[in-house]
Design a protein around this motif. Structure first.
Motif, PDB file in Angstrom:
ATOM      1  N   ALA A 155       1.033  -1.138  -0.048  1.00  0.00           N
ATOM      2  CA  ALA A 155      -0.032   0.260   0.040  1.00  0.00           C
ATOM      3  C   ALA A 155       0.536   1.116  -0.003  1.00  0.00           C
ATOM      4  CB  ALA A 155      -0.773  -0.512   1.191  1.00  0.00           C
ATOM      5  N   GLU A 214      -1.443   7.463  -3.481  1.00  0.00           N
ATOM      6  CA  GLU A 214      -1.873   7.484  -4.639  1.00  0.00           C
ATOM      7  C   GLU A 214      -0.540   8.246  -5.812  1.00  0.00           C
ATOM      8  OE1 GLU A 214      -5.392  10.030  -7.253  1.00  0.00           O
ATOM      9  OE2 GLU A 214      -5.526  10.350  -4.836  1.00  0.00           O
ATOM     10  N   GLY A 215      -0.392   7.187  -5.909  1.00  0.00           N
ATOM     11  CA  GLY A 215       0.513   7.998  -7.402  1.00  0.00           C
ATOM     12  C   GLY A 215       1.982   7.752  -7.346  1.00  0.00           C
ATOM     13  N   MET A 239      -0.767  -1.357  -4.732  1.00  0.00           N
ATOM     14  CA  MET A 239      -1.797  -0.239  -4.782  1.00  0.00           C
ATOM     15  C   MET A 239      -1.361   1.134  -4.474  1.00  0.00           C
ATOM     16  SD  MET A 239      -4.202  -3.053  -2.338  1.00  0.00           S
ATOM     17  CE  MET A 239      -3.462  -3.238  -1.605  1.00  0.00           C
ATOM     18  N   PRO A 240      -1.217   2.030  -4.788  1.00  0.00           N
ATOM     19  CA  PRO A 240      -0.469   3.426  -5.216  1.00  0.00           C
ATOM     20  C   PRO A 240      -1.642   4.123  -5.577  1.00  0.00           C
ATOM     21  CG  PRO A 240      -0.530   2.749  -7.477  1.00  0.00           C
ATOM     22  CD  PRO A 240      -0.213   1.966  -6.972  1.00  0.00           C
ATOM     23  N   ILE A 241      -2.506   4.227  -4.146  1.00  0.00           N
ATOM     24  CA  ILE A 241      -3.890   4.694  -4.331  1.00  0.00           C
ATOM     25  C   ILE A 241      -4.753   5.054  -2.835  1.00  0.00           C
ATOM     26  CG2 ILE A 241      -5.206   3.528  -6.172  1.00  0.00           C
ATOM     27  CD1 ILE A 241      -6.484   1.309  -4.454  1.00  0.00           C
ATOM     28  N   GLY A 242      -3.797   4.984  -1.875  1.00  0.00           N
ATOM     29  CA  GLY A 242      -4.165   5.506  -0.250  1.00  0.00           C
ATOM     30  C   GLY A 242      -5.435   4.883   0.021  1.00  0.00           C
ATOM     31  N   GLY A 243      -6.729   5.221   0.321  1.00  0.00           N
ATOM     32  CA  GLY A 243      -7.568   4.467   1.324  1.00  0.00           C
ATOM     33  C   GLY A 243      -7.352   3.333   2.129  1.00  0.00           C
ATOM     34  N   TYR A 270      -3.828   2.245   3.674  1.00  0.00           N
ATOM     35  CA  TYR A 270      -2.504   2.961   3.665  1.00  0.00           C
ATOM     36  C   TYR A 270      -3.076   3.879   5.655  1.00  0.00           C
ATOM     37  CZ  TYR A 270       0.608   6.737   2.466  1.00  0.00           C
ATOM     38  OH  TYR A 270       1.275   7.130   2.973  1.00  0.00           O
ATOM     39  N   SER A 323     -18.656   1.745  -1.922  1.00  0.00           N
ATOM     40  CA  SER A 323     -17.262   1.731  -2.521  1.00  0.00           C
ATOM     41  C   SER A 323     -17.047   0.229  -1.894  1.00  0.00           C
ATOM     42  CB  SER A 323     -15.993   3.207  -1.711  1.00  0.00           C
ATOM     43  OG  SER A 323     -16.039   2.815  -0.314  1.00  0.00           O
TER      44      SER A 323
END
Length: 319
Positions: free
Chosen positions: A202, A205-206, A212-216, A219, A291
């Motif tokens: 994790a 984002e980016g 999984m470079p998406i935060g959330g 993370y 989600s």
């Protein structure tokens, strides 16, 4: 005969039946294929020795450990009258007795085998009614759960929450088309050849070099980024994951099925593909605007999903 309906009345009744109070937990271990797996048995606070309960074996999303979304749903199941069982797959979390270079491999084959062994283990426990064993798979482990339940005489019913049921078309859509999938398979083979290649699971984002470079959820410290989370991914696992297509073979499932999903969550088209050719009894509930990550830990959404699954499993217990 297919039945894609959910009885709203029974769900509403069950929603009000959750009991307050503490939950008993017991740390246990069991073996599979030479590895020792760590698990947790969840029981109602008022459970007495000699009482036998129906049980739900709960498994979570890829890279996850039992203290994350599996524990959330285990507690919900106990509050609705079941025992529940969670565990760490071999090479993950506390089930870590594998060489470091082969840990953190997302292996559908190995994880399916671990679920089957978990069913065998809970059937041996004195607190469990071995005639009422059920499975609950969340996200990626939904496919593994279906595989572990199919043809398994120990298991009566199976529920799936926010299932990630992929096929070849979905894999290519998610992972960059034919070229992107081929590239990741090359990464997988190269990593395997050098004894594994572990990267963070994790990140923000980016971020680069992260699964999984998406935060959330994974993370955030107040959500899935708990101390028990490995936060690791072994690139050697890509080929096994990308060539795993659980949405393509619904005929293998010979147990009644309940699914809770949302069009706002991940790959709902996989559920539709699976159910299209599923010949058994299916209960389907679509929740609006939920989600994928909210299915893991948002209290309202977890409770609604748990109500649906518990209602469905209780129908089997009453037979």
């Amino acid at each position: 005969m297919k039945s894609l309906v959910l009885t709203a009345v029974t769900t509403a009744l069950l929603a009000g039946s959750a009991l307050a109070g503490d939950i008993q937990t017991r740390t246990v271990s069991f073996e599979n294929e030479g590895s020792r797996l760590s698990g947790t048995l969840y029981l109602p606070s008022d459970h007495e020795p000699g009482d036998k309960l129906p049980v739900v074996v709960v498994t979570g999303a890829w890279t996850s450990v039992q203290e994350q979304m599996p524990a959330n749903y285990a507690r919900e199941m106990v509050e609705r009258g079941f025992a529940a069982f969670t565990f760490d797959f071999r090479g993950w979390g506390k089930s870590g007795d594998l060489p470091q270079n082969v840990r953190f491999v997302e292996s559908p084959e190995a994880k399916t085998a671990d679920i089957r062994k978990a069913f065998e283990y809970v059937a041996s426990l004195p607190e469990i009614d071995a005639s009422q064993i059920h499975g609950l798979g969340i996200c990626a482990s939904s496919g593994y759960m279906v595989d572990a339940v199919a043809g398994n005489p120990l298991v009566q019913r199976v529920g799936l929450v926010a299932p990630w049921l992929q096929n070849h078309e979905i894999v290519e859509t998610v992972y960059g088309g034919e070229e992107g999938v081929a590239g990741l398979i090359e990464v997988s083979r190269a990593a395997e050849a050098k004894g594994g290649e572990i990267i963070p699971a994790a990140g923000p984002e980016g971020a680069e070099g992260v699964l999984m470079p998406i935060g959330g959820y994974y993370y955030e410290a107040d959500r899935g980024a708990i101390p028990e989370y490995d936060d690791k991914w072994n690139n050697a696992g890509w080929e096994g994951w990308l060539t795993y297509h659980p949405a393509d073979n619904p005929q293998r499932l010979d147990k009644p099925l309940a699914v809770v999903h949302s069009e706002a969550a991940a790959i709902p088209q996989g559920v539709r593909a699976f159910l299209q050719d599923f010949a058994g009894d299916a209960t389907m509930q679509w929740l609006e605007g939920v989600s994928q990550f909210d299915f893991y830990d948002n209290p309202e959404d977890v409770e609604r999903a748990a109500d649906t699954i518990a209602t469905f499993l209780s129908e089997g217990d009453a037979q």
